[in-house]
Design a protein around this motif. Structure first.
Motif, PDB file in Angstrom:
ATOM      1  N   ARG A  11      70.939 144.188   4.990  1.00 26.13           N
ATOM      2  CA  ARG A  11      70.542 143.287   6.074  1.00 26.13           C
ATOM      3  C   ARG A  11      71.723 143.089   7.005  1.00 26.13           C
ATOM      4  NH1 ARG A  11      68.924 137.744   3.983  1.00 26.13           N
ATOM      5  NH2 ARG A  11      66.800 138.580   3.919  1.00 26.13           N
ATOM      6  N   LEU A  12      71.480 143.242   8.305  1.00 27.36           N
ATOM      7  CA  LEU A  12      72.490 142.905   9.293  1.00 27.36           C
ATOM      8  C   LEU A  12      72.402 141.424   9.621  1.00 27.36           C
ATOM      9  CD1 LEU A  12      72.208 145.957  11.727  1.00 27.36           C
ATOM     10  CD2 LEU A  12      74.169 145.366  10.292  1.00 27.36           C
ATOM     11  N   PRO A  13      73.503 140.694   9.495  1.00 26.06           N
ATOM     12  CA  PRO A  13      73.489 139.275   9.868  1.00 26.06           C
ATOM     13  C   PRO A  13      73.549 139.119  11.381  1.00 26.06           C
ATOM     14  CG  PRO A  13      75.684 139.916   9.209  1.00 26.06           C
ATOM     15  CD  PRO A  13      74.818 141.129   9.005  1.00 26.06           C
ATOM     16  N   GLU A  14      73.419 137.909  11.832  1.00 30.42           N
ATOM     17  CA  GLU A  14      73.499 137.611  13.263  1.00 30.42           C
ATOM     18  C   GLU A  14      74.783 138.155  13.877  1.00 30.42           C
ATOM     19  OE1 GLU A  14      73.845 133.558  16.028  1.00 30.42           O
ATOM     20  OE2 GLU A  14      74.038 133.458  13.849  1.00 30.42           O
ATOM     21  N   VAL A  15      75.912 137.995  13.187  1.00 31.13           N
ATOM     22  CA  VAL A  15      77.212 138.325  13.746  1.00 31.13           C
ATOM     23  C   VAL A  15      78.193 138.457  12.586  1.00 31.13           C
ATOM     24  CG1 VAL A  15      77.669 135.858  14.096  1.00 31.13           C
ATOM     25  CG2 VAL A  15      79.033 137.522  15.349  1.00 31.13           C
ATOM     26  N   PHE A  16      79.180 139.341  12.728  1.00 33.91           N
ATOM     27  CA  PHE A  16      80.279 139.351  11.772  1.00 33.91           C
ATOM     28  C   PHE A  16      81.591 139.522  12.521  1.00 33.91           C
ATOM     29  CE2 PHE A  16      78.078 143.465  11.607  1.00 33.91           C
ATOM     30  CZ  PHE A  16      79.054 144.356  11.981  1.00 33.91           C
ATOM     31  N   SER A  17      82.671 139.359  11.815  1.00 27.56           N
ATOM     32  CA  SER A  17      83.980 139.267  12.452  1.00 27.56           C
ATOM     33  C   SER A  17      84.430 140.604  13.020  1.00 27.56           C
ATOM     34  CB  SER A  17      85.010 138.737  11.451  1.00 27.56           C
ATOM     35  OG  SER A  17      84.628 137.464  10.975  1.00 27.56           O
ATOM     36  N   GLY A  18      85.339 140.525  13.978  1.00 29.21           N
ATOM     37  CA  GLY A  18      85.755 141.710  14.713  1.00 29.21           C
ATOM     38  C   GLY A  18      87.023 142.366  14.229  1.00 29.21           C
ATOM     39  N   TYR A  19      87.422 142.114  12.990  1.00 33.16           N
ATOM     40  CA  TYR A  19      88.613 142.774  12.443  1.00 33.16           C
ATOM     41  C   TYR A  19      88.415 144.287  12.390  1.00 33.16           C
ATOM     42  CZ  TYR A  19      90.125 138.147  10.825  1.00 33.16           C
ATOM     43  OH  TYR A  19      90.513 136.833  10.761  1.00 33.16           O
ATOM     44  N   GLU A  20      89.534 145.011  12.494  1.00 31.81           N
ATOM     45  CA  GLU A  20      89.492 146.457  12.348  1.00 31.81           C
ATOM     46  C   GLU A  20      88.877 146.852  11.000  1.00 31.81           C
ATOM     47  OE1 GLU A  20      90.236 149.081  14.128  1.00 31.81           O
ATOM     48  OE2 GLU A  20      91.007 148.077  15.919  1.00 31.81           O
ATOM     49  N   ARG A  21      88.208 147.973  10.970  1.00 36.34           N
ATOM     50  CA  ARG A  21      87.579 148.418   9.732  1.00 36.34           C
ATOM     51  C   ARG A  21      88.615 148.655   8.641  1.00 36.34           C
ATOM     52  NH1 ARG A  21      82.353 152.414   9.394  1.00 36.34           N
ATOM     53  NH2 ARG A  21      82.209 152.518   7.123  1.00 36.34           N
ATOM     54  N   THR A  22      89.829 148.992   9.042  1.00 36.74           N
ATOM     55  CA  THR A  22      90.883 149.201   8.051  1.00 36.74           C
ATOM     56  C   THR A  22      91.364 147.899   7.418  1.00 36.74           C
ATOM     57  OG1 THR A  22      92.510 149.146   9.850  1.00 36.74           O
ATOM     58  CG2 THR A  22      91.693 151.315   9.161  1.00 36.74           C
ATOM     59  N   PHE A  23      90.973 146.775   7.981  1.00 31.12           N
ATOM     60  CA  PHE A  23      91.404 145.472   7.478  1.00 31.12           C
ATOM     61  C   PHE A  23      90.771 145.143   6.127  1.00 31.12           C
ATOM     62  CE2 PHE A  23      90.809 140.830   7.229  1.00 31.12           C
ATOM     63  CZ  PHE A  23      92.110 140.382   7.396  1.00 31.12           C
ATOM     64  N   SER A  24      89.542 145.604   5.917  1.00 31.15           N
ATOM     65  CA  SER A  24      88.818 145.254   4.708  1.00 31.15           C
ATOM     66  C   SER A  24      87.782 146.332   4.407  1.00 31.15           C
ATOM     67  CB  SER A  24      88.116 143.897   4.881  1.00 31.15           C
ATOM     68  OG  SER A  24      87.262 143.601   3.800  1.00 31.15           O
ATOM     69  N   ARG A  25      87.423 146.449   3.137  1.00 30.73           N
ATOM     70  CA  ARG A  25      86.415 147.442   2.747  1.00 30.73           C
ATOM     71  C   ARG A  25      85.027 147.087   3.260  1.00 30.73           C
ATOM     72  NH1 ARG A  25      85.009 147.339  -1.921  1.00 30.73           N
ATOM     73  NH2 ARG A  25      86.013 145.420  -2.650  1.00 30.73           N
ATOM     74  N   ILE A  26      84.818 145.821   3.554  1.00 29.54           N
ATOM     75  CA  ILE A  26      83.529 145.357   4.047  1.00 29.54           C
ATOM     76  C   ILE A  26      83.752 144.520   5.294  1.00 29.54           C
ATOM     77  CG2 ILE A  26      82.501 145.349   1.734  1.00 29.54           C
ATOM     78  CD1 ILE A  26      82.826 142.315   1.720  1.00 29.54           C
ATOM     79  N   PRO A  27      82.741 144.389   6.165  1.00 25.80           N
ATOM     80  CA  PRO A  27      82.909 143.509   7.327  1.00 25.80           C
ATOM     81  C   PRO A  27      83.145 142.073   6.880  1.00 25.80           C
ATOM     82  CG  PRO A  27      80.912 144.863   7.520  1.00 25.80           C
ATOM     83  CD  PRO A  27      81.407 145.030   6.122  1.00 25.80           C
TER      84      PRO A  27
END
Length: 527
Positions: free
Chosen positions: A438-454
């Protein structure tokens, strides 16, 4: 509907059952309520616990089960795509609410859970656009319901004006007391144009001349609002500024207080004309011109006028909103002093969706959207990391919105940038895997390399209607599926490794269609 209570209420006040109680410390009181669940052909039947369970198991003829059974199904070699599709359809079924229009029940997409299970203008219109080729019921319901609430007077407290489409409806205590203006509230500068765009899209997919003719007066009222009330200072652009002491300062889709900023972080003065408002206006006038020229409105003079106004707007917009600095991009808007609000934002992608961007600038916009400053690896951010106001967890100032990305991808594909559109789609599907598809309304804009998940946005609606609709528009964009001149058109460009897919039972022109795509094969056939 009759609700049974035990013990009986001492009195009824409006819709409230009232008991006068005095409880000593530690003393308890309880009340049993019996509420009938309407199911099948017998609306006055009470459900046993066994029958109640059957409703949730899908073993009885309840409205939700019928609605889900009528939706298209997707078979896909890429299982993630199928899982996200199924989750989106289930969430859209769960989010639909019904309204009664003259004794006729209308399905309408509510905005989201848990904060906004209510009627919204912008959110519901975009959701209905995202889902039109999968079934017209939400679209028809949104068009008719919002037409019913279309503004008919000037009311400063509610930001209402004749012809304007609502922003939202709420019925809480503060609204009932007249402290808040949400019954309904009209503080949006884009829902009116989006309503016109959706009416056109609905007609293209259904050829429902009767509905368009029924809404003729609403169409003319909406066009008058754009020119007379939307353009507050007669400069040719739609702008906004609240007149209500309880109104929204920003009335575009970035409607948080700081959602529109200069690149240095300062807040612009009102009124503000954001760029996508002009793109929506351009698209709306072209589409209504089509309905007036070769469609059911049958008004050649109106068509000619709207075409001329749209072309004039396009030329003026590309003169006044373009910024040559930083490689070239569109300002997010003009402020009350007609200064270009120079932050670099995802709103540029909406301009591609509307078609107001000249071909020679489309490549520049595509490059900016997919740059490291704008594309996080999970999706396009709302604002560039190079702007001072960038905040990866700022609601509209650095986060990633699925609905925003679905319109951007659709716009990129419109201009032929299918690879870029697929990068966004693939990133979004990867993100959905991290939240049970499920895609939520919005998630944070950190670089993908910042974390394994949004990184989740802490107060996002989940599910949320236009986030749930986004995967359906991503699918349509990949398939290159469109309705033109009464025919379905297919121009697929799938990401590598997606393999075969079969969309069975999609809706167009009052029929069901099966659409199959695989290597070397594209096929549309009546279901």
């Amino acid at each position: 509907m009759q609700v049974l209570v035990e013990p009986p209420a001492q009195r009824v006040e409006g819709d409230d059952l009232v008991w006068d109680l005095h409880l000593e410390p530690g003393e308890k009181w309880s009340c049993d309520l019996t509420i009938p669940c309407f199911h099948g052909p017998a609306p006055d039947t009470y459900l046993t616990s066994h029958e109640f369970q059957k409703v949730f198991d899908g073993d009885t003829d309840d409205p939700t089960h019928r609605w889900r059974a009528a939706a298209p199904t997707l078979q896909a070699d890429y299982q993630v795509l199928r899982n996200v599709f199924d989750k989106s359809v289930d969430d859209l079924v769960a989010l639909r609410i019904q309204t009664d229009l003259g004794g006729q029940r209308m399905d309408f997409p509510a905005a989201g859970l848990p904060w906004f299970l209510s009627m919204f203008g912008r959110d519901s219109l975009i959701t209905a656009y995202q889902t039109i080729c999968f079934g017209p019921r939400l679209t028809r319901g949104a068009l008719r319901t919002l037409a019913r609430y279309q503004g008919d007077e000037v009311d400063d407290f509610r930001d209402e004006e004749p012809g304007k489409i609502i922003h939202e409806v709420r019925t809480g205590e503060l609204t009932r007391l007249g402290i808040k203006p949400y019954d309904p509230y009209y503080g949006t500068a884009d829902a009116t144009q989006l309503w016109l765009i959706l009416l056109s899209e609905y007609w293209r997919w259904t050829r429902d001349d009767e509905l368009v003719r029924d809404l003729r007066d609403n169409v003319h009222a909406a066009l008058r609002w754009i020119d007379q009330y939307g353009d507050r200072d007669r400069d040719g652009y739609v702008e906004y500024a609240t007149r209500s002491p309880q109104g929204l300062g920003n009335q575009c889709w970035r409607d948080s207080w700081d959602g529109v900023q200069f690149a240095d972080g300062t807040i612009p003065v009102l009124p503000i004309a954001t760029c996508e408002l002009q793109g929506y206006t351009y698209d709306a006038k072209l589409r209504i011109a089509e309905l007036a020229d070769s469609g059911p409105l049958n008004d050649p003079a109106l068509a000619q006028r709207l075409l001329a106004e749209a072309e004039e707007l396009r030329a003026r917009f590309n003169r006044d909103f373009w910024i040559e600095d930083r490689g070239g991009y569109y300002a997010i808007g003009l402020d009350g002093d007609k200064r270009k609000i120079d932050s670099m934002t995802s709103n540029m992608g909406h301009l591609l969706w509307s078609g107001i961007v000249p071909e020679d600038r489309a490549a520049i916009v595509a490059r900016q959207l997919m740059s490291d400053e704008m594309f996080s690896g999970w999706g396009v951010r709302t604002v560039s990391t190079a702007d001072r106001g960038y905040n990866p967890i700022g609601y509209h100032m650095g986060t990633v919105w699925p609905h925003d990305n679905s319109l951007i991808a659709h716009g990129l594909a419109r201009y032929g940038y299918r690879h870029e559109a697929n990068r966004i789609t693939t990133a979004m599907l990867d993100a959905a895997q991290c939240s049970n598809f499920r895609l939520p309304e919005v998630f944070s804009g950190y670089e993908r390399t910042f974390s394994r998940i949004p990184v989740r946005y802490p107060t996002a609606c989940d599910p949320q209607a236009w986030a749930s609709g986004a995967p359906l528009l991503f699918l349509r964009t990949m398939m290159g599926l469109d309705a033109r001149d009464g025919q379905l058109v297919l121009d697929p460009a799938l990401p590598e490794g997606y393999g075969r897919m079969l969309l069975a039972g999609t809706n167009a022109f009052g029929k069901r269609w099966d659409i199959e795509i695989s290597e070397g094969l594209t096929d549309i056939r009546a279901a």
